[in-house]
Design a protein around this motif. Sequence first.
Motif, short mmCIF file in Angstrom:
data_model
loop_
_atom_site.label_atom_id
_atom_site.label_comp_id
_atom_site.label_asym_id
_atom_site.label_seq_id
_atom_site.Cartn_x
_atom_site.Cartn_y
_atom_site.Cartn_z
N LEU A 36 39.48 40.77 29.98
CA LEU A 36 40.10 40.44 31.27
C LEU A 36 39.66 39.07 31.76
CD1 LEU A 36 39.84 43.90 33.11
CD2 LEU A 36 41.91 42.80 32.22
N LEU A 37 38.36 38.78 31.62
CA LEU A 37 37.86 37.47 32.05
C LEU A 37 38.46 36.35 31.20
CD1 LEU A 37 34.08 38.30 32.68
CD2 LEU A 37 35.87 37.93 34.39
N LEU A 38 38.57 36.58 29.88
CA LEU A 38 39.16 35.57 29.00
C LEU A 38 40.63 35.35 29.34
CD1 LEU A 38 38.93 33.71 26.55
CD2 LEU A 38 39.49 35.68 25.10
N LEU A 39 41.37 36.43 29.58
CA LEU A 39 42.77 36.30 29.95
C LEU A 39 42.92 35.54 31.26
CD1 LEU A 39 45.74 37.03 29.46
CD2 LEU A 39 45.32 39.20 30.67
N TRP A 40 42.04 35.81 32.23
CA TRP A 40 42.06 35.11 33.51
C TRP A 40 41.80 33.61 33.31
CZ3 TRP A 40 38.12 36.50 37.96
CH2 TRP A 40 38.46 35.79 39.11
N TYR A 45 43.97 28.05 32.64
CA TYR A 45 43.98 26.84 31.81
C TYR A 45 45.40 26.44 31.43
CZ TYR A 45 43.04 23.77 27.82
OH TYR A 45 43.01 22.72 26.95
N TRP A 46 46.24 27.42 31.08
CA TRP A 46 47.61 27.16 30.68
C TRP A 46 48.59 27.09 31.85
CZ3 TRP A 46 46.74 31.27 26.38
CH2 TRP A 46 46.17 30.65 25.26
N LYS A 47 48.04 27.14 33.08
CA LYS A 47 48.84 27.00 34.30
C LYS A 47 49.81 28.16 34.53
CE LYS A 47 46.88 23.02 34.96
NZ LYS A 47 45.81 22.87 35.98
#
Length: 271
Positions: A36-40, A45-47
């Motif tokens: 979840l943290l990585l997806l957030w 980052y990818w806007k």
Amino acid sequence: MKEINARTPLYDRYLRAQRRMRFMIGLARLAILAALLLLWELAAYWKWIDPMLASKPSMLWTSFRELAFHGDLFHHTRITGTETLVGIALSMGLGTAVAVLFWWSTFASKALEPYIVVLNALPKVALGPIFYIWLGDRYSVYGMAVAISVIVTIIMVENGFKEIGKTKLKLMQSFGATKWQMLRMVMLPASVPHLIATLKVNVGLTLVGVVMGEFLSSKAGLGYLIIYGGQVFQMNLVMVSVTMLALLSVVLYGVANLLARFARKKYHHEA
């Protein structure tokens, strides 16, 4: 006689399987949190989301360090934690006392039951301005905390009393036992599991009440930081405060679990 070891290879395999299951469950929980943290982080980052509005984990860590070492984050966390602990103690004490009154007096139970139902259905946030006027900005937080959790305490403890077998009570009555003796020797000891369950529920309810009270009137606490961060458009402050609330709830629930284990051991030992 020499004590016989009851453990068998099959039982040992069962214990190893249980330990492996607990390890896998803990690992899965950590993996879900990391995902979840990585997806957030990647979404910011990818806007896909606006970091100014939703923040991101890397920004939260920077904000946490600044607030922890150069701000009052731990001070506000301590205030919210203290208010929650006091609210839990007041709710458990008052709610258990009312439940005992209802068990002691059928008349009081019948007369006050409609008011308990109405108070349970009433949106507690509507009481915030009343508590603010009556108790002031400091103690109104405790009023909100107790208002949210005390009714649930009364209902759960009273239901626990009703589930206790009446055979023991009638037996004690036949020997001339007073209500106080029945309460002290049977009702309260047998209600330990229900009190433990009520305590665990009250951890979350009381924390919700404290935060709601801080939203409405407080000048300190994590709820105050969340409102302040929203007003000045500092989403990092809001997210850090929410994260601290989550950690605080985990700590309080862990303490409740420790108390539950101690109470169960004591209850089974005395039983």
